[in-house]
Motif scaffolding. Sequence first.
Motif, mmCIF file in Angstrom:
data_model
loop_
_atom_site.group_PDB
_atom_site.id
_atom_site.type_symbol
_atom_site.label_atom_id
_atom_site.label_comp_id
_atom_site.label_asym_id
_atom_site.label_seq_id
_atom_site.Cartn_x
_atom_site.Cartn_y
_atom_site.Cartn_z
ATOM 1 N N ARG A 1 -4.095 6.118 -0.926
ATOM 2 C CA ARG A 1 -4.623 6.910 0.180
ATOM 3 C C ARG A 1 -4.234 8.374 0.057
ATOM 4 O O ARG A 1 -4.442 9.144 0.991
ATOM 5 N N ASP B 1 0.750 4.402 -2.682
ATOM 6 C CA ASP B 1 0.608 5.796 -2.246
ATOM 7 C C ASP B 1 1.767 6.655 -2.731
ATOM 8 O O ASP B 1 1.571 7.782 -3.199
ATOM 9 N N GLN C 1 0.832 -1.201 0.000
ATOM 10 C CA GLN C 1 0.000 0.000 0.000
ATOM 11 C C GLN C 1 0.866 1.251 0.000
ATOM 12 O O GLN C 1 0.557 2.251 -0.667
#
Length: 214
Positions: free
Chosen positions: A213, A78, A74
Amino acid sequence: MHTKISATDRAYRYAKDAILDRRYAGGDLISEGDIATGVGVSRTPVREALLRLEAEGLVRLYPKRGALVVPVSQGEIDDVIETRRLVEVHTALKAAGAEHEVREALARRLAGLLDRMRTEVEGDRQAFVLADREFHREIVAGSGNDILTGLYDSLRDRQLRMMEEGIRTVSRMRRNIEEHDAILDAIRSGDPDSAGRAVQAHMDSAAQLLGART
Protein backbone atom coordinates in the motif's frame (compact mmCIF):
# COMPACT_ATOMS: atom_id res chain seq x y z
CA MET A 1 41.03 -24.25 3.14
CA HIS A 2 37.40 -25.02 4.00
CA THR A 3 35.76 -23.25 6.93
CA LYS A 4 33.87 -25.64 9.18
CA ILE A 5 30.24 -24.62 9.61
CA SER A 6 28.94 -24.98 13.16
CA ALA A 7 25.93 -27.16 13.97
CA THR A 8 24.00 -24.02 14.98
CA ASP A 9 24.76 -22.33 11.66
CA ARG A 10 23.69 -25.43 9.74
CA ALA A 11 20.41 -25.64 11.65
CA TYR A 12 19.84 -21.91 11.21
CA ARG A 13 20.45 -22.04 7.45
CA TYR A 14 18.28 -25.14 7.03
CA ALA A 15 15.31 -23.65 8.91
CA LYS A 16 15.66 -20.20 7.38
CA ASP A 17 15.85 -21.55 3.82
CA ALA A 18 12.76 -23.67 4.48
CA ILE A 19 10.87 -20.58 5.72
CA LEU A 20 11.99 -18.36 2.85
CA ASP A 21 11.18 -21.06 0.29
CA ARG A 22 7.80 -21.54 2.03
CA ARG A 23 8.41 -25.24 2.70
CA TYR A 24 7.52 -24.07 6.21
CA ALA A 25 4.53 -21.85 5.55
CA GLY A 26 3.27 -19.00 7.66
CA GLY A 27 1.26 -20.44 10.55
CA ASP A 28 3.11 -23.77 10.57
CA LEU A 29 4.31 -25.05 13.94
CA ILE A 30 7.72 -26.67 13.54
CA SER A 31 9.42 -28.77 16.20
CA GLU A 32 13.04 -28.83 17.26
CA GLY A 33 13.02 -32.56 16.46
CA ASP A 34 11.96 -31.98 12.83
CA ILE A 35 14.87 -29.61 12.24
CA ALA A 36 17.34 -31.75 14.20
CA THR A 37 16.42 -34.77 12.07
CA GLY A 38 16.59 -32.78 8.83
CA VAL A 39 20.04 -31.40 9.60
CA GLY A 40 21.44 -34.36 11.53
CA VAL A 41 22.29 -32.47 14.71
CA SER A 42 21.19 -32.51 18.35
CA ARG A 43 18.43 -30.26 19.66
CA THR A 44 20.77 -27.82 21.44
CA PRO A 45 22.07 -26.10 18.26
CA VAL A 46 18.52 -26.13 16.89
CA ARG A 47 17.32 -24.13 19.92
CA GLU A 48 20.11 -21.62 19.34
CA ALA A 49 19.18 -21.37 15.66
CA LEU A 50 15.51 -20.78 16.47
CA LEU A 51 16.46 -17.99 18.87
CA ARG A 52 18.25 -16.28 15.98
CA LEU A 53 15.23 -16.70 13.75
CA GLU A 54 12.97 -15.30 16.45
CA ALA A 55 15.24 -12.24 16.71
CA GLU A 56 14.78 -11.76 12.94
CA GLY A 57 11.00 -11.90 13.32
CA LEU A 58 10.58 -15.10 11.32
CA VAL A 59 9.35 -17.37 14.11
CA ARG A 60 7.71 -17.11 17.52
CA LEU A 61 8.90 -19.64 20.10
CA TYR A 62 6.55 -21.63 22.32
CA PRO A 63 8.39 -23.61 25.04
CA LYS A 64 7.86 -27.37 24.80
CA ARG A 65 5.73 -26.94 21.68
CA GLY A 66 8.09 -25.61 19.01
CA ALA A 67 8.31 -22.54 16.83
CA LEU A 68 5.44 -20.90 14.97
CA VAL A 69 6.38 -19.52 11.54
CA VAL A 70 5.12 -15.93 11.67
CA PRO A 71 2.70 -15.35 8.76
CA VAL A 72 3.45 -12.51 6.35
CA SER A 73 1.17 -9.58 7.15
CA GLN A 74 0.09 -6.66 4.98
CA GLY A 75 1.98 -4.42 7.37
CA GLU A 76 5.21 -6.34 6.82
CA ILE A 77 4.82 -6.10 3.04
CA ASP A 78 4.27 -2.34 3.28
CA ASP A 79 7.22 -1.91 5.65
CA VAL A 80 9.60 -3.90 3.45
CA ILE A 81 8.74 -1.89 0.33
CA GLU A 82 8.93 1.43 2.16
CA THR A 83 12.32 0.60 3.67
CA ARG A 84 13.68 -0.71 0.38
CA ARG A 85 12.71 2.61 -1.20
CA LEU A 86 14.65 4.54 1.42
CA VAL A 87 17.76 2.37 1.17
CA GLU A 88 17.86 1.90 -2.59
CA VAL A 89 17.01 5.44 -3.70
CA HIS A 90 19.65 6.79 -1.32
CA THR A 91 22.37 4.42 -2.51
CA ALA A 92 21.48 4.88 -6.20
CA LEU A 93 21.86 8.66 -5.77
CA LYS A 94 25.30 8.09 -4.22
CA ALA A 95 26.29 5.68 -7.01
CA ALA A 96 25.26 8.09 -9.77
CA GLY A 97 27.08 10.94 -8.04
CA ALA A 98 30.34 9.04 -7.58
CA GLU A 99 33.56 9.71 -9.51
CA HIS A 100 33.68 8.54 -13.12
CA GLU A 101 36.04 5.60 -12.49
CA VAL A 102 33.91 4.35 -9.61
CA ARG A 103 30.71 4.61 -11.67
CA GLU A 104 32.29 2.81 -14.60
CA ALA A 105 33.50 -0.07 -12.44
CA LEU A 106 30.04 -0.43 -10.90
CA ALA A 107 28.35 -0.15 -14.32
CA ARG A 108 30.46 -3.01 -15.66
CA ARG A 109 29.41 -5.25 -12.78
CA LEU A 110 25.76 -4.28 -13.18
CA ALA A 111 25.87 -4.88 -16.94
CA GLY A 112 27.25 -8.38 -16.35
CA LEU A 113 24.40 -9.16 -13.96
CA LEU A 114 21.86 -7.81 -16.45
CA ASP A 115 23.31 -10.10 -19.13
CA ARG A 116 22.88 -13.03 -16.75
CA MET A 117 19.25 -12.02 -16.12
CA ARG A 118 18.57 -11.87 -19.88
CA THR A 119 20.06 -15.33 -20.31
CA GLU A 120 17.84 -16.82 -17.58
CA VAL A 121 14.47 -15.20 -18.48
CA GLU A 122 13.28 -18.47 -20.01
CA GLY A 123 15.85 -20.65 -18.28
CA ASP A 124 16.74 -21.04 -14.62
CA ARG A 125 14.43 -18.73 -12.67
CA GLN A 126 16.38 -19.18 -9.47
CA ALA A 127 19.49 -17.95 -11.27
CA PHE A 128 17.46 -14.97 -12.50
CA VAL A 129 16.37 -14.16 -8.95
CA LEU A 130 19.94 -14.36 -7.67
CA ALA A 131 21.24 -12.07 -10.42
CA ASP A 132 18.36 -9.65 -9.78
CA ARG A 133 19.14 -9.54 -6.09
CA GLU A 134 22.89 -9.13 -6.71
CA PHE A 135 22.22 -6.22 -9.11
CA HIS A 136 20.54 -4.25 -6.33
CA ARG A 137 23.07 -5.38 -3.73
CA GLU A 138 25.99 -4.11 -5.82
CA ILE A 139 24.46 -0.61 -5.79
CA VAL A 140 23.73 -0.72 -2.05
CA ALA A 141 27.16 -2.15 -1.18
CA GLY A 142 28.77 0.53 -3.35
CA SER A 143 27.67 3.10 -0.77
CA GLY A 144 30.34 1.71 1.56
CA ASN A 145 27.82 1.53 4.40
CA ASP A 146 27.88 -1.99 5.86
CA ILE A 147 24.79 -1.34 7.97
CA LEU A 148 22.73 -0.44 4.88
CA THR A 149 24.05 -3.51 3.07
CA GLY A 150 23.05 -5.77 5.97
CA LEU A 151 19.63 -4.12 6.10
CA TYR A 152 19.17 -4.65 2.36
CA ASP A 153 20.02 -8.35 2.72
CA SER A 154 17.43 -8.80 5.48
CA LEU A 155 14.78 -6.96 3.44
CA ARG A 156 15.30 -9.18 0.40
CA ASP A 157 15.17 -12.28 2.61
CA ARG A 158 11.80 -11.12 3.91
CA GLN A 159 10.58 -10.33 0.40
CA LEU A 160 11.29 -13.89 -0.74
CA ARG A 161 8.50 -15.11 1.58
CA MET A 162 6.08 -12.65 -0.03
CA MET A 163 6.50 -13.94 -3.59
CA GLU A 164 3.62 -16.27 -4.40
CA GLU A 165 4.19 -19.16 -6.78
CA GLY A 166 3.72 -18.03 -10.38
CA ILE A 167 4.04 -14.32 -9.60
CA ARG A 168 7.28 -14.00 -11.59
CA THR A 169 6.09 -14.41 -15.19
CA VAL A 170 8.29 -14.06 -18.27
CA SER A 171 6.66 -10.72 -19.09
CA ARG A 172 7.30 -9.50 -15.54
CA MET A 173 10.91 -10.63 -15.75
CA ARG A 174 11.41 -8.78 -19.04
CA ARG A 175 9.90 -5.65 -17.50
CA ASN A 176 12.30 -6.07 -14.59
CA ILE A 177 15.22 -6.05 -17.01
CA GLU A 178 13.95 -2.86 -18.68
CA GLU A 179 13.68 -1.16 -15.30
CA HIS A 180 17.18 -2.32 -14.34
CA ASP A 181 18.46 -0.97 -17.66
CA ALA A 182 17.10 2.47 -16.79
CA ILE A 183 18.84 2.38 -13.40
CA LEU A 184 22.12 1.29 -15.00
CA ASP A 185 21.95 4.02 -17.68
CA ALA A 186 21.38 6.72 -15.05
CA ILE A 187 24.30 5.53 -12.93
CA ARG A 188 26.63 5.18 -15.90
CA SER A 189 25.79 8.69 -17.12
CA GLY A 190 26.27 10.21 -13.67
CA ASP A 191 22.69 11.50 -13.38
CA PRO A 192 21.51 11.19 -9.75
CA ASP A 193 18.03 12.61 -10.42
CA SER A 194 17.37 10.05 -13.16
CA ALA A 195 18.80 7.27 -10.99
CA GLY A 196 16.45 8.20 -8.15
CA ARG A 197 13.44 8.29 -10.47
CA ALA A 198 14.39 4.96 -12.07
CA VAL A 199 14.64 3.26 -8.67
CA GLN A 200 11.35 4.82 -7.55
CA ALA A 201 9.65 3.49 -10.70
CA HIS A 202 11.15 0.05 -10.12
CA MET A 203 9.94 0.03 -6.52
CA ASP A 204 6.47 1.12 -7.69
CA SER A 205 6.41 -2.06 -9.80
CA ALA A 206 7.56 -4.18 -6.87
CA ALA A 207 4.88 -2.61 -4.64
CA GLN A 208 2.19 -3.37 -7.22
CA LEU A 209 3.42 -6.93 -7.65
CA LEU A 210 3.34 -7.61 -3.89
CA GLY A 211 0.15 -5.69 -3.19
CA ALA A 212 1.89 -3.11 -0.99
CA ARG A 213 0.00 0.00 0.00
CA THR A 214 3.06 2.28 -0.20
